[in-house]
Design a protein around this motif. Structure first.
Motif: not given
Length: 94
Positions: A16-21
């Protein structure tokens, strides 16, 4: 094995963090590596357009279709990760 078309079988907070960034970046005052699991996306600086982009990326990468209201029903990273894993589990079990 059913669901073998999936490149991944579990959606993690790191995913999730990677995709948000990748999709929307991060608000200047938000540390995505901090304790944000129970913070609402809006508080983290992610508005509806950023969340739509995030949802689209999740769907493409994990081969699932998310309900239109997935972010409304799951306003925090913790609840969203749980909901996405439930969708992945249902796909694999189908």
């Amino acid at each position: 094995m059913k669901g073998s078309i999936l490149s991944k079988q579990e959606f993690t907070f790191d995913d999730l963090k990677r995709i948000l960034l990748e999709g929307a970046g991060a608000d200047e005052g938000v540390d995505l590596d901090g304790d944000i699991l129970d913070s609402e996306f809006e508080t983290l600086g992610y508005e509806s357009l950023a969340l739509l982009e995030t949802g689209g990326r999740i769907e493409r990468e994990f081969g699932i279709t998310l309900d239109d209201d997935v972010f409304t029903d799951n306003p925090t990273p913790r609840s969203l990760v749980t909901a996405i894993n439930e969708s992945l589990s249902a796909l694999v079990d189908a």
